[in-house]
Structure formats: C-alpha cells, structure tokens
Design an enzyme around this catalytic site. Structure first.
Site, PDB file in Angstrom:
ATOM      1  CG  ASP A 217       1.361  25.728 -24.924  1.00  8.17           C
ATOM      2  OD1 ASP A 217       0.534  26.011 -25.801  1.00  8.17           O
ATOM      3  OD2 ASP A 217       1.198  25.943 -23.708  1.00  8.17           O
TER       4      ASP A 217
ATOM      5  CD  GLN B 258      -4.185  29.390 -20.692  1.00 11.28           C
ATOM      6  OE1 GLN B 258      -4.299  28.318 -21.284  1.00 11.28           O
ATOM      7  NE2 GLN B 258      -4.165  30.540 -21.333  1.00 11.28           N
TER       8      GLN B 258
ATOM      9  CE  LYS C 250      -5.584  26.714 -24.434  1.00  9.44           C
ATOM     10  NZ  LYS C 250      -4.532  27.415 -23.695  1.00  9.44           N
TER      11      LYS C 250
HETATM   12  N1  GUN Z   1      -1.700  32.072 -22.879  1.00  8.41           N
HETATM   13  C1  GUN Z   1      -2.006  32.749 -24.004  1.00  8.41           C
HETATM   14  N2  GUN Z   1      -1.780  31.967 -25.082  1.00  8.41           N
HETATM   15  C2  GUN Z   1      -1.320  30.784 -24.627  1.00  8.41           C
HETATM   16  C3  GUN Z   1      -0.925  29.577 -25.257  1.00  8.41           C
HETATM   17  O1  GUN Z   1      -0.923  29.425 -26.480  1.00  8.41           O
HETATM   18  N3  GUN Z   1      -0.533  28.589 -24.429  1.00  8.41           N
HETATM   19  C4  GUN Z   1      -0.500  28.736 -23.088  1.00  8.41           C
HETATM   20  N4  GUN Z   1      -0.078  27.729 -22.359  1.00  8.41           N
HETATM   21  N5  GUN Z   1      -0.858  29.837 -22.465  1.00  8.41           N
HETATM   22  C5  GUN Z   1      -1.266  30.857 -23.229  1.00  8.41           C
END
Ligand code: GUN
Length: 278
Positions: free
Chosen positions: A116, A93, A49
């Site tokens: 998100d 996350q 990211k």
């Molecule tokens: N963990 C797995 N996929 C995601 C996601 O799309 N966003 C976040 N914040 N955590 C995740």
C-alpha cells in the site's frame, strides 16, 4: 472537448502485462488482505482485490476479523504475515474500527511487504526520491499520465486534498517529475483562483462536484479521484460536463482513476515478490 483518459482499459492492459510477468517469475506472488469488521464498502473493495489477484495469477490470502478485534490481536496477525514466505504483500483495509490505532498497525507491517506504500519508511523514501512502494491511487495516476504521454515537467499542478493516501503522495510524485506543486485543502484561500491557474488539477476531496467546471483553465489536465454516490448516480469531485469543455484531458467517474488503484496494488505485489527472490 477533452480527450477522455480511460482507466478501465489501462488497468486491464496492466493486469495482462502483470499476468505475463507472473508466468515468467518462477514463484507465485502472494497478497494477504486483512479486513476487520463488516463495512460494506470495504467488503466490496476486498472482494475486488481478490478477483483482480485471481485474474493475474497472484495468490490472495484473505483474513476476515470481527469488528471487536483488539489492536493486539491484529498486531499478532501482522506479525505472522510478516514472517510468512508465501506472502509478499500485506494490505490492511482501512478504515479500521476505532479501538485500533491505524498508525500502530501500518508501522507494524514489514516495509518490504507494504504494497500500500503507507509505512513511514516507504513514505520517507518517496519523499527523498528513492525507489519505494507508492500509495496505489496516486501511483495509478502517474501511470495514466505516462501512458497518455502527458508531459509533467514545469507544469503548475494543483492538488485539492491533503490526505496521506492521495493528496500528499500525489504532490511528491508530481514534484519528482518536476512539476511545481500546490496542495490545497479546506482552509485554502481563493481556491477557485488557484485552480484557474493550474495546468494539472488533481481533485481528491471526496465531495461531489466540489471543483467547478468553470474553474478549469483551457487546455488543463483534470484528474478526478472522487467517487461520490448521489441521487444522480456516481459523480466525481469535479463538475464533469463543464470541465470537459475546457480541459485537454480528463478522467471520467467511473472508469478513470478508480480501476487503476487495484492494478497498481497488483504491480506493487509482483514487485515485492521479485524483490523477495533477490
Ligand atoms: N481504504 C481506502 N483506500 C485504501 C487503500 O488504498 N488501501 C487500503 N489498505 N485501504 C484503503
């Protein structure tokens, strides 16, 4: 033989489009990424990211907290990020260590910074068809369908998996484009028959080759969200070689849905920055 849907190339195109948009924006979008604990997979995702932000001209602010962090401490971090003008998007996350209530954290994020698309406010807006930040994986799938000119209206879509991150928002997004949707899950009866009837199949169960290739109707569109590590390398939730013979379009694993998730996160972050200037 199915046409392959190239998520890697599409994601690259989106990053390039966003880079241009950022250059013309007049402010630098900022994304805060919060990682709690040392889960190796999460560390990889977070690193990816940050890299993607850098290629697009988005500032990324990484906050790494120990696995012993309390819910109160994490809520404090979110409160600071909510009021930080340089931060337009906040991503915590998941999964979080078990002493922290995930829902409490998601609900503490300012919905205007919830890139998100997990906050109940944004999920509610998605449900009633209002503009919102949408969960990045299903949002990326919609973008792939759009860029490959795949018609959704009136199609029977079967989604295998009912998670809050993928299955449920996927159903709402396809419904908004006038598909008829079925959400299937571990208790669904005669799953194979339901998949056999589907014009669009979205597999998001997290089990290697769970959806059999011979379940796929001739000409169906197959979207595979799975990323499963096996002795034979990475495989999706769909038995690819057999499915490919029947489908009209199919996403490969890797290189299909996967690369789109981060691209859409960047898109949501740029949108949040734009909205903040209004
Ligand atoms: N963990 C797995 N996929 C995601 C996601 O799309 N966003 C976040 N914040 N955590 C995740």
């Amino acid at each position: 033989m199915a046409k392959l849907i190239d998520g890697k190339e599409t994601a690259k195109n989106i990053r390039e489009e966003l880079k241009k948009e950022v250059e013309e924006l007049g402010l630098q979008p900022g994304l805060a990424v919060v990682l709690v604990g040392e889960d190796p997979a999460s560390q990889v995702y977070v690193r990816n990211k940050e890299k993607a932000c850098a290629t697009t001209g988005i500032a990324s602010f990484k906050h790494t907290l120990s696995a012993e962090t309390t819910e109160e401490e994490l809520l404090g971090v979110i409160k600071d990020l909510n009021s930080d003008d340089k931060v337009h998007g906040i991503l915590v996350q998941l999964p979080l260590p078990k002493q922290i209530n995930e829902h409490a954290i998601i609900e503490a994020i300012d919905p205007a910074k919830d890139v998100d698309g997990f906050h109940p406010f944004n999920v509610g807006r998605l449900t009633i068809g209002r503009p919102t930040y949408s969960s990045c994986t299903p949002f990326g799938i919609m973008e792939l369908l759009k860029r490959y000119d795949i018609d959704i209206e009136g199609k029977d879509a079967v989604i295998v998996g009912r998670s809050n991150i993928v299955g449920k928002p996927m159903a709402l997004m396809l419904l908004a484009k006038n598909a008829t949707i079925s959400i299937c899950h571990s208790r669904t009866k005669n799953l194979d028959d339901k998949v056999r009837a589907a014009d669009i199949v979205v597999a998001a169960v997290g089990r290697a080759e769970f959806v059999k290739g011979d379940w796929i109707k001739d000409g169906a569109i197959v979207i595979d969200v799975g990323i499963n590590r096996t002795d034979n390398g990475l495989v999706g939730d769909v038995e690819f070689t057999e499915a490919e013979k029947r489908a009209s379009y199919i996403t490969p694993v890797p290189g299909g849905v996967g690369p789109m998730t981060i691209a859409m996160l960047l898109k949501n972050t740029v949108e949040a920055a734009k909205q903040s200037g209004k």
